[in-house]
Design an enzyme around this catalytic site. Structure first.
Site, mmCIF file in Angstrom:
data_model
loop_
_atom_site.group_PDB
_atom_site.id
_atom_site.type_symbol
_atom_site.label_atom_id
_atom_site.label_comp_id
_atom_site.label_asym_id
_atom_site.label_seq_id
_atom_site.Cartn_x
_atom_site.Cartn_y
_atom_site.Cartn_z
ATOM 1 N N ASP A 1 49.167 25.255 45.916
ATOM 2 C CA ASP A 1 48.183 24.541 46.732
ATOM 3 C C ASP A 1 46.850 24.598 45.980
ATOM 4 O O ASP A 1 46.734 25.201 44.907
ATOM 5 C CB ASP A 1 48.107 25.134 48.148
ATOM 6 C CG ASP A 1 47.541 24.123 49.145
ATOM 7 O OD1 ASP A 1 46.953 23.109 48.716
ATOM 8 O OD2 ASP A 1 47.659 24.345 50.363
HETATM 9 C C1 BGC Z 1 46.144 21.631 51.579
HETATM 10 C C2 BGC Z 1 47.471 20.979 51.298
HETATM 11 C C3 BGC Z 1 47.271 19.653 50.609
HETATM 12 C C4 BGC Z 1 46.466 19.873 49.349
HETATM 13 C C5 BGC Z 1 46.255 18.620 48.537
HETATM 14 C C6 BGC Z 1 45.236 21.640 50.372
HETATM 15 O O1 BGC Z 1 43.967 22.034 50.696
HETATM 16 O O2 BGC Z 1 46.346 22.947 52.039
HETATM 17 O O3 BGC Z 1 48.187 20.829 52.485
HETATM 18 O O4 BGC Z 1 48.500 19.039 50.350
HETATM 19 O O5 BGC Z 1 45.202 20.401 49.710
HETATM 20 O O6 BGC Z 1 45.346 17.780 49.114
#
Ligand code: BGC
Length: 795
Positions: free
Chosen positions: A316
């Site tokens: 993430d």
């Molecule tokens: C979130 C994810 C997301 C990623 C990409 C993160 O902050 O936790 O769920 O897919 O960002 O945008």
């Protein structure tokens, strides 16, 4: 020529997909089998690549890094940064929406085509992969069809819904050339404070397993080795147990035992992987002191080795850096990269610094990350790209006009009508009292009923949609959505349905602009005065949109102003219908008794208005059920699979050892305008062993006067076990439709091993003894005649 080819193949694929059908069938699960051609192509690509090219494949950068920020009104690439990222550093993946706001298919497709062209030239012909948070539909695409958020889809207890929502999201994403979506979420939403409850399928393991599996199939189609031109790769997330942080705050620690991880939190991921999920994103949090991003046992042993899964693991946002800067388990960013890559991370969502590539290169040169680990990671990235067909120009080399012609159903009325029907099934009736001195209930509303519609969510598409709607926080939905389509709010739709002469609107309480969790009382006394002039009050309350850490709260109670609005309205004596639109269950115990009816819309999205109006008017019937336990008290947060000692009467003797559970509405609760009677719960064998399968049947009859859908839920309780058993576990469900007077026999099959639990030694066990099965108030007891303990980690 190529355009023609695509259009023809699309036409065939579209026909096969039955995109015309409004009630699609849930698909069956494929497994990922090794495909010789895919592997040969991966080997060939890998053999041509330099170490720098390989490392570039493991790096994912946000679009902001290559955006020309000096261009204010539109999106333009920064050519210098682009060349640095794609040509110099050979970065293999870009993510996120340009300028932080939904873009048209034309902007998306031009961008992705350009990146693909550059990579084809600069990276030994290796393709780019672009990843986007298309969350409840193609939510970062201008004009796409938005559906209820996952929590509402779960409430439908209808497998066809997550399947279809994902299928259309894939179609509308591919109409933008987007091949990879960061969805679905299958973290169990078990702490109601969690700011991402609404992104999940709720608290239950089995419901998550079933819905997540269907979402994967909807996104990817039936053949994970060959994703066709209307499907995308799913990225299942966030591995795992994100929804149970101790404080409920985003990305904060949890303390779950490996036993419980294995028995509950791992299961939806396993099911999604067995359904063919091609990629997975890791939970940003920390469990029992160990950040998930550094947990080799979970990432490599559980996911890759034990499941024999050849998919790709992405971090993430910035989570490798977080091992150093936030979690302090690594002294430097370089140490953090070593930890994470060696734990099993294949791609780092860095997302800002190409420095990741330099540091990883150093680690390889120093022997701290082995070449075999790099090759394994890159192979997984390449496999994903090959499976998506991205090395074939025919999947991305198109002008916007060609794409528009190839995806004629993008943003269509057909999708919109279907989204309204889906939203109807994702809205739950939680309470419907009989009016004082009358025989009829407050809902459905009769023709000609005079209504006051009020509350901060009465005219708030933002609150209806929640986060991941055009922007990350969804804060611009009220201005953006009306530019894309005709999306009546709750108030608009009720006015259309009941006639302007019958509907009055007074806001009463309004959201603040600066903070999603703040509101102000505007005209409560005007709302009270208006209430005196009508027959029924519709109070639309809940939450405004938010996402992730921004959505952290310290108090689960509904805001004081909203509570005050209902208390003031109640002084009129007019029946109040409370309509909730909220991402998590805000405490309403003080006002619930003042409301004659309660409807939970979850986050029904752009078509929630028409769906709500049809339901309140009785044009459609309710059939959703709670996908989580709605708490009554802010410090009594429980799930339905609690332990017996959490809910028991007073113990015999002098001391008051009791524990009484007092929830607002339990998991599985939901009413209908019709009534269903259950009878004759039976099973094909009352005694069984681990190798058996069990088929239950129950007769369900519609005893009311309206057609209705019923989610038939089968629960099991292990009566005595070596670890205190859960109060109940959902083991099977089905959803049926019955006309008035109609009866159906519902068959629910389970494998006997589905009744097993994980013991203290983290091994699955099915113990000799009785199980109490219940379905719609019917009970029966079955007996396991032989204890079985498995050596395998997954059964
Ligand atoms: C979130 C994810 C997301 C990623 C990409 C993160 O902050 O936790 O769920 O897919 O960002 O945008």
């Amino acid at each position: 020529m190529t355009h023609k080819l695509l259009t023809n193949s699309l036409a065939l694929a579209l026909a096969a997909l039955c995109l015309d059908s409004c009630t699609p069938k849930a698909s069956t699960s494929p497994a990922i089998a090794k495909d010789k051609d895919v592997e040969a192509q991966v080997d060939k690509l890998l053999s041509k690549m330099s170490l720098d090219e390989k490392i570039g494949q493991m790096c994912e950068i946000t679009i902001d890094v290559i955006t020309d920020m000096s261009v204010a009104d539109s999106f333009a690439l920064n050519e210098e940064a682009l060349s640095n990222v794609i040509e110099k550093y050979k970065v293999g993946s870009i993510l996120n929406v340009p300028k932080g706001v939904a873009q048209t298919p034309a902007v998306w497709s031009k961008l992705i085509r350009r990146l693909n062209q550059m990579s084809a030239d600069a990276q030994s012909g290796v393709a780019q992969i672009y990843g986007v948070d298309q969350i409840h539909g193609a939510s970062y695409t201008w004009g796409a069809t938005l559906y209820p958020q996952e929590i509402g889809q779960a409430a439908s207890f209808n497998r066809a819904i997550p399947f279809r929502v994902s299928e259309v999201a894939a179609y509308e994403s591919r109409a933008c050339l987007i091949p990879w979506v960061y969805s679905p979420v299958m973290d169990l939403g078990r702490n109601p404070l969690w700011s991402r409850m609404w992104e999940s399928y709720g608290e239950d393991v089995y419901l998550n397993v079933e819905m997540a599996r269907q979402a994967v199939l909807g996104y990817q189609g039936d053949d994970p080795n060959h994703i066709d031109g209307q499907h995308v790769a799913a990225c299942i997330k966030h591995f795992m147990a994100y929804g149970v942080a101790r404080t409920g705050k985003d990305r904060t620690p949890s303390s779950i035992t490996r036993r419980e991880l294995r028995e509950k939190f791992f299961q939806p991921f396993r099911a999604a992987i067995e359904a063919g999920a091609l990629s997975l994103m890791v939970n940003s949090g920390v469990n029992d002191g160990m950040p998930f991003h550094a947990n080799a046992e979970l990432l490599t042993t559980w996911l890759k080795d034990e499941l024999n899964w050849d998919g790709m693991i992405v971090t993430d946002w910035a989570d490798i850096n977080n091992l150093c800067t936030r979690d302090h388990i690594a002294a430097t960013k370089k140490d953090a990269i070593e930890l994470a890559i060696n734990a099993g991370i294949d791609m780092s969502m860095v997302p800002y610094e190409v420095e990741f590539c330099d540091l990883l290169r150093e680690l390889v040169d120093e022997g701290r990350v082995k070449m075999s680990r790099i090759d394994d990671a890159v192979r997984r990235v390449l496999r994903l790209k090959v499976r998506l067909g991205l090395h074939d120009k025919k999947t991305w080399d198109f002008e916007p006009a060609q794409l528009a012609a190839a995806f004629p159903k993008f943003g269509s009325m057909e999708f919109a009508d279907e989204a309204t029907k889906i939203a109807e099934e994702c809205i739950a009736l939680l309470k419907n009292d009989t009016l004082a001195g009358k025989t009829e209930k407050v809902l459905p509303l009769k023709e000609g009923t005079r209504l006051l519609v009020c509350g901060p969510n009465a005219n708030n598409l933002r609150g209806q949609n929640g986060g991941w709607s055009y922007t990350w926080q969804g804060e611009r939905t009220n201005s953006l959505a009306p530019q894309m389509g005709d999306y009546p709010t709750f108030e608009d739709a009720l006015t259309l349905r009941f006639g302007p002469a019958n509907v009055r609107y007074v806001e009463g309480v309004r959201w603040s602009d600066d903070n999603f969790d703040r509101d102000e009382a505007t005209d409560i006394s005007a709302a009270v005065a208006a209430a005196r002039q009508v027959d029924v009050v519709i109070a639309c309350l809940g939450e405004n949109s938010y996402c992730e850490t921004v959505g952290n709260i310290d108090d689960l109670s509904l805001s004081p102003n909203q509570l005050q609005l209902v208390k003031a309205l109640a002084t009129t004596g007019k029946p109040i219908v409370l309509v909730l639109a909220e991402g998590r269950p805000r405490i309403i115990k003080d006002i619930e008794p003042l409301c004659a009816a309660v409807v939970h819309t979850f986050l029904p999205s752009n078509y929630g208005g028409p769906a709500l109006a049809r339901l309140l008017a009785g044009d459609a019937n309710f059939s959703a059920r709670m996908p989580y336990t709605y708490p009554k008290h802010p410090a009594a947060l429980v799930t339905y699979d609690f332990k017996p000692c959490e809910n028991m009467g007073q113990m015999a003797g002098n001391y008051n050892y009791d524990a009484v559970m007092d929830v607002q509405w339990p998991f599985g609760h939901g009413l209908s305008y019709t009534t269903f009677e259950y009878a004759n719960l039976q099973v094909d064998k009352s005694e069984f062993t681990a190798k058996d399968s069990l088929v239950f049947s129950v007769d369900v009859k519609n005893t009311g006067d309206r057609v209705g859908k019923e989610a038939v839920l089968l629960f099991a309780r292990d009566v005595v076990a070596t670890l205190t058993p859960d109060n109940a576990r959902l083991r099977a469900f089905d959803k049926i439709e019955l006309k008035p007077g109609e009866q159906k026999t519902v068959r629910l099959a389970i494998a006997a091993k589905d009744l097993a639990f994980v013991g203290s030694d983290v091994r699955w066990r099915l113990e000799e003894g009785e199980f109490l099965m219940s379905c719609g108030g019917q009970n029966l007891t079955i007996k396991c005649t032989e204890t079985k303990v498995w050596d395998e980690p997954n059964i």
